[in-house]
Design a protein around this motif. Structure first.
Motif, PDB file in Angstrom:
ATOM      1  N   LEU A 119      -7.379 -11.924   7.180  1.00  0.00           N
ATOM      2  CA  LEU A 119      -6.674 -10.931   8.006  1.00  0.00           C
ATOM      3  C   LEU A 119      -7.427  -9.604   8.084  1.00  0.00           C
ATOM      4  O   LEU A 119      -7.058  -8.720   8.865  1.00  0.00           O
ATOM      5  CB  LEU A 119      -5.264 -10.687   7.448  1.00  0.00           C
ATOM      6  CG  LEU A 119      -4.267 -11.851   7.552  1.00  0.00           C
ATOM      7  CD1 LEU A 119      -2.979 -11.523   6.814  1.00  0.00           C
ATOM      8  CD2 LEU A 119      -3.971 -12.170   9.023  1.00  0.00           C
ATOM      9  N   GLY A 120      -8.453  -9.458   7.266  1.00  0.00           N
ATOM     10  CA  GLY A 120      -9.221  -8.216   7.275  1.00  0.00           C
ATOM     11  C   GLY A 120      -8.468  -7.050   6.670  1.00  0.00           C
ATOM     12  O   GLY A 120      -8.726  -5.891   7.016  1.00  0.00           O
ATOM     13  N   ILE A 121      -7.538  -7.334   5.760  1.00  0.00           N
ATOM     14  CA  ILE A 121      -6.753  -6.279   5.123  1.00  0.00           C
ATOM     15  C   ILE A 121      -7.569  -5.653   3.993  1.00  0.00           C
ATOM     16  O   ILE A 121      -8.091  -6.351   3.125  1.00  0.00           O
ATOM     17  CB  ILE A 121      -5.435  -6.847   4.556  1.00  0.00           C
ATOM     18  CG1 ILE A 121      -4.615  -7.468   5.685  1.00  0.00           C
ATOM     19  CG2 ILE A 121      -4.640  -5.765   3.850  1.00  0.00           C
ATOM     20  CD1 ILE A 121      -3.406  -8.254   5.202  1.00  0.00           C
ATOM     21  N   ASP A 122      -7.681  -4.339   4.027  1.00  0.00           N
ATOM     22  CA  ASP A 122      -8.494  -3.629   3.044  1.00  0.00           C
ATOM     23  C   ASP A 122      -7.635  -3.163   1.875  1.00  0.00           C
ATOM     24  O   ASP A 122      -6.851  -2.223   2.000  1.00  0.00           O
ATOM     25  CB  ASP A 122      -9.182  -2.438   3.705  1.00  0.00           C
ATOM     26  CG  ASP A 122     -10.115  -1.703   2.733  1.00  0.00           C
ATOM     27  OD1 ASP A 122     -10.409  -2.287   1.665  1.00  0.00           O
ATOM     28  OD2 ASP A 122     -10.523  -0.570   3.049  1.00  0.00           O
ATOM     29  N   LEU A 123      -7.788  -3.842   0.744  1.00  0.00           N
ATOM     30  CA  LEU A 123      -7.089  -3.440  -0.477  1.00  0.00           C
ATOM     31  C   LEU A 123      -8.067  -2.898  -1.514  1.00  0.00           C
ATOM     32  O   LEU A 123      -7.776  -2.880  -2.715  1.00  0.00           O
ATOM     33  CB  LEU A 123      -6.315  -4.634  -1.067  1.00  0.00           C
ATOM     34  CG  LEU A 123      -5.184  -5.232  -0.230  1.00  0.00           C
ATOM     35  CD1 LEU A 123      -4.514  -6.368  -0.991  1.00  0.00           C
ATOM     36  CD2 LEU A 123      -4.153  -4.182   0.169  1.00  0.00           C
ATOM     37  N   SER A 124      -9.232  -2.461  -1.023  1.00  0.00           N
ATOM     38  CA  SER A 124     -10.286  -2.018  -1.941  1.00  0.00           C
ATOM     39  C   SER A 124      -9.890  -0.780  -2.729  1.00  0.00           C
ATOM     40  O   SER A 124     -10.415  -0.535  -3.828  1.00  0.00           O
ATOM     41  CB  SER A 124     -11.575  -1.744  -1.167  1.00  0.00           C
ATOM     42  OG  SER A 124     -11.375  -0.727  -0.183  1.00  0.00           O
ATOM     43  N   THR A 125      -8.962   0.004  -2.188  1.00  0.00           N
ATOM     44  CA  THR A 125      -8.557   1.227  -2.893  1.00  0.00           C
ATOM     45  C   THR A 125      -7.442   0.951  -3.916  1.00  0.00           C
ATOM     46  O   THR A 125      -6.992   1.867  -4.601  1.00  0.00           O
ATOM     47  CB  THR A 125      -8.052   2.274  -1.884  1.00  0.00           C
ATOM     48  OG1 THR A 125      -6.943   1.737  -1.167  1.00  0.00           O
ATOM     49  CG2 THR A 125      -9.150   2.639  -0.896  1.00  0.00           C
ATOM     50  N   ILE A 126      -6.987  -0.304  -3.981  1.00  0.00           N
ATOM     51  CA  ILE A 126      -5.893  -0.659  -4.884  1.00  0.00           C
ATOM     52  C   ILE A 126      -6.433  -1.522  -6.016  1.00  0.00           C
ATOM     53  O   ILE A 126      -7.221  -2.442  -5.796  1.00  0.00           O
ATOM     54  CB  ILE A 126      -4.781  -1.414  -4.119  1.00  0.00           C
ATOM     55  CG1 ILE A 126      -4.208  -0.528  -3.012  1.00  0.00           C
ATOM     56  CG2 ILE A 126      -3.676  -1.849  -5.064  1.00  0.00           C
ATOM     57  CD1 ILE A 126      -3.175  -1.218  -2.156  1.00  0.00           C
ATOM     58  N   MET A 173       0.828  -1.211   0.000  1.00  0.00           N
ATOM     59  CA  MET A 173       0.000   0.000   0.000  1.00  0.00           C
ATOM     60  C   MET A 173       0.858   1.256   0.000  1.00  0.00           C
ATOM     61  O   MET A 173       0.544   2.247  -0.659  1.00  0.00           O
ATOM     62  CB  MET A 173      -0.946  -0.022   1.208  1.00  0.00           C
ATOM     63  CG  MET A 173      -2.007  -1.125   1.120  1.00  0.00           C
ATOM     64  SD  MET A 173      -3.024  -1.284   2.603  1.00  0.00           S
ATOM     65  CE  MET A 173      -3.982   0.247   2.503  1.00  0.00           C
ATOM     66  N   GLN A 174       1.975   1.222   0.752  1.00  0.00           N
ATOM     67  CA  GLN A 174       2.893   2.370   0.770  1.00  0.00           C
ATOM     68  C   GLN A 174       3.472   2.613  -0.623  1.00  0.00           C
ATOM     69  O   GLN A 174       3.577   3.762  -1.078  1.00  0.00           O
ATOM     70  CB  GLN A 174       4.020   2.120   1.773  1.00  0.00           C
ATOM     71  CG  GLN A 174       3.579   2.145   3.228  1.00  0.00           C
ATOM     72  CD  GLN A 174       4.693   1.717   4.163  1.00  0.00           C
ATOM     73  OE1 GLN A 174       5.813   1.453   3.729  1.00  0.00           O
ATOM     74  NE2 GLN A 174       4.375   1.625   5.449  1.00  0.00           N
ATOM     75  N   THR A 175       3.840   1.532  -1.296  1.00  0.00           N
ATOM     76  CA  THR A 175       4.406   1.661  -2.638  1.00  0.00           C
ATOM     77  C   THR A 175       3.372   2.212  -3.614  1.00  0.00           C
ATOM     78  O   THR A 175       3.672   3.094  -4.428  1.00  0.00           O
ATOM     79  CB  THR A 175       4.922   0.296  -3.131  1.00  0.00           C
ATOM     80  OG1 THR A 175       5.875  -0.216  -2.200  1.00  0.00           O
ATOM     81  CG2 THR A 175       5.570   0.420  -4.497  1.00  0.00           C
ATOM     82  N   VAL A 176       2.153   1.695  -3.527  1.00  0.00           N
ATOM     83  CA  VAL A 176       1.071   2.169  -4.404  1.00  0.00           C
ATOM     84  C   VAL A 176       0.816   3.654  -4.174  1.00  0.00           C
ATOM     85  O   VAL A 176       0.659   4.433  -5.132  1.00  0.00           O
ATOM     86  CB  VAL A 176      -0.214   1.356  -4.166  1.00  0.00           C
ATOM     87  CG1 VAL A 176      -1.392   2.001  -4.892  1.00  0.00           C
ATOM     88  CG2 VAL A 176      -0.025  -0.080  -4.634  1.00  0.00           C
ATOM     89  N   ASN A 177       0.769   4.072  -2.922  1.00  0.00           N
ATOM     90  CA  ASN A 177       0.536   5.493  -2.607  1.00  0.00           C
ATOM     91  C   ASN A 177       1.650   6.368  -3.167  1.00  0.00           C
ATOM     92  O   ASN A 177       1.391   7.470  -3.675  1.00  0.00           O
ATOM     93  CB  ASN A 177       0.415   5.686  -1.100  1.00  0.00           C
ATOM     94  CG  ASN A 177      -0.872   5.096  -0.546  1.00  0.00           C
ATOM     95  OD1 ASN A 177      -1.872   4.987  -1.259  1.00  0.00           O
ATOM     96  ND2 ASN A 177      -0.866   4.715   0.723  1.00  0.00           N
ATOM     97  N   ALA A 178       2.897   5.882  -3.069  1.00  0.00           N
ATOM     98  CA  ALA A 178       4.026   6.657  -3.595  1.00  0.00           C
ATOM     99  C   ALA A 178       3.939   6.781  -5.118  1.00  0.00           C
ATOM    100  O   ALA A 178       4.211   7.844  -5.679  1.00  0.00           O
ATOM    101  CB  ALA A 178       5.343   5.988  -3.194  1.00  0.00           C
ATOM    102  N   ILE A 183      -1.646  -4.175  -8.992  1.00  0.00           N
ATOM    103  CA  ILE A 183      -0.984  -5.322  -8.359  1.00  0.00           C
ATOM    104  C   ILE A 183      -1.560  -6.591  -8.966  1.00  0.00           C
ATOM    105  O   ILE A 183      -2.774  -6.827  -8.918  1.00  0.00           O
ATOM    106  CB  ILE A 183      -1.190  -5.318  -6.837  1.00  0.00           C
ATOM    107  CG1 ILE A 183      -0.528  -4.085  -6.218  1.00  0.00           C
ATOM    108  CG2 ILE A 183      -0.609  -6.590  -6.216  1.00  0.00           C
ATOM    109  CD1 ILE A 183      -0.679  -3.989  -4.718  1.00  0.00           C
ATOM    110  N   SER A 184      -0.708  -7.402  -9.543  1.00  0.00           N
ATOM    111  CA  SER A 184      -1.157  -8.657 -10.149  1.00  0.00           C
ATOM    112  C   SER A 184      -0.565  -9.846  -9.401  1.00  0.00           C
ATOM    113  O   SER A 184       0.363  -9.692  -8.604  1.00  0.00           O
ATOM    114  CB  SER A 184      -0.745  -8.716 -11.627  1.00  0.00           C
ATOM    115  OG  SER A 184       0.672  -8.720 -11.749  1.00  0.00           O
ATOM    116  N   GLY A 185      -1.136 -11.023  -9.686  1.00  0.00           N
ATOM    117  CA  GLY A 185      -0.646 -12.235  -9.032  1.00  0.00           C
ATOM    118  C   GLY A 185      -1.374 -12.553  -7.747  1.00  0.00           C
ATOM    119  O   GLY A 185      -0.843 -13.252  -6.878  1.00  0.00           O
ATOM    120  N   ILE A 186      -2.602 -12.032  -7.599  1.00  0.00           N
ATOM    121  CA  ILE A 186      -3.398 -12.320  -6.403  1.00  0.00           C
ATOM    122  C   ILE A 186      -4.013 -13.717  -6.580  1.00  0.00           C
ATOM    123  O   ILE A 186      -5.118 -13.870  -7.101  1.00  0.00           O
ATOM    124  CB  ILE A 186      -4.502 -11.262  -6.182  1.00  0.00           C
ATOM    125  CG1 ILE A 186      -3.903  -9.855  -6.183  1.00  0.00           C
ATOM    126  CG2 ILE A 186      -5.245 -11.534  -4.889  1.00  0.00           C
ATOM    127  CD1 ILE A 186      -2.996  -9.577  -5.014  1.00  0.00           C
TER     128      ILE A 186
END
Length: 293
Positions: free
Chosen positions: A255-262, A226-231, A241-244
């Motif tokens: 884990l409840g990680i929110d990647l909805s903005t990516i 997420m830090q890399t995407v924001n930068a 981001i591919s390879g999910i």
């Protein structure tokens, strides 16, 4: 300085002055017996090194500083001992071999002292002085060797990080970073720096980060991504981001990680198609890449 120590100092100095060539030759010989020449240091270089170190040792001891402080107080001797150790560290010599090399110098000096003292000479005080002098040099050698090896390891680690995080230009305005292995804080920083630099150089509009080769994605890895995407977004580019893969998607959900903005894609091929849509680029390079996917 006691009378005995003063006498011993003069005896050692006399040996160093009168038998400098003998000491240097003997030291090189002893090192040859311990281990064959290697590590990128030739016999002539060993002899040159021996001449320099014996010369600076003589000058430093003659300056009158306390024996224990001679190595650290004299700038030239300190430099010679440091270079001696660094040369071996860079050449891949083991710390044991480096320590034995310095002990060999002690043996060569003591042999010369014995030769100049004659039968009536009391070698005990002189031997003590040589031991104290070269033990201090040994401590500096070890400290320098460790520091030199640590620097080499840091540099090699940095080079490995650079090599393991390549930024690939797929076609005009589209870059990709194929990641393989664990993504930690240090590696993320390298990825971010390399990617941002490449975006600026190539005026890229889309950056694809492919994590197909990343074995697991936990909270820390997700935060790094997420830090890399924001930068990347701050540079004015879109990030995909591919390879999910299914296991990674399941882990992220649990884990409840929110990647909805990516913007995420299951495969690199999907990411390539998305890049074409985002850039409106249907150049031959883009067509070839899509055909290959």
């Amino acid at each position: 300085m006691s009378t005995g120590e003063s006498t011993a100092r003069e005896r050692v100095l006399s040996a160093l002055r009168e038998r400098a060539d003998q000491i240097a030759d003997r030291w090189v010989q002893l090192q040859t017996q311990q281990t064959p020449f290697g590590g990128g240091i030739s016999e002539s270089e060993h002899r040159e090194e021996a001449d320099a170190l014996v010369g600076t040792l003589t000058t430093a001891l003659d300056n009158g500083a306390p024996v224990e402080r001679v190595v650290t107080a004299d700038r030239e001797l300190h430099r010679s001992v440091t270079e001696f150790s660094l040369r071996r560290a860079r050449g891949g010599t083991t710390p044991t071999a480096t320590a034995l090399a310095l002990l060999a110098l002690k043996e060569a000096v003591l042999e010369a002292v014995q030769d100049t003292a004659g039968e009536d000479g009391d070698l005990f005080e002189a031997a003590l002085l040589v031991n104290r002098l070269l033990d201090a040099a040994g401590a500096l050698t070890f400290e320098t060797y460790v520091g030199g090896r640590e620097e080499i390891i840091r540099r090699q680690s940095s080079q490995l990080l650079e090599a393991s995080t390549p930024v690939v230009r797929l076609w005009q305005q589209v870059l990709a970073v194929p990641l393989v292995g664990t993504l930690d804080t240090a590696r993320t920083q390298v990825v971010m720096e390399n990617l941002l630099q490449a975006i600026q150089e190539h005026e890229a509009l889309v950056a694809i980060i492919d994590i197909t080769g990343v074995p697991t994605v936990d909270t820390a890895v997700a935060q790094h991504l997420m830090q890399t995407v924001n930068a990347v977004r701050l540079m004015g580019a879109d990030c995909v981001i591919s390879g999910i893969r299914p296991p990674i998607a399941q882990t992220i959900a649990q884990l409840g990680i929110d990647l909805s903005t990516i913007l995420t894609k299951a495969t690199l091929a999907d990411a390539l198609r998305t890049a074409v849509k985002l850039t409106g680029n249907v150049s031959p390079e883009a067509s070839e890449a899509l055909a290959g996917s």
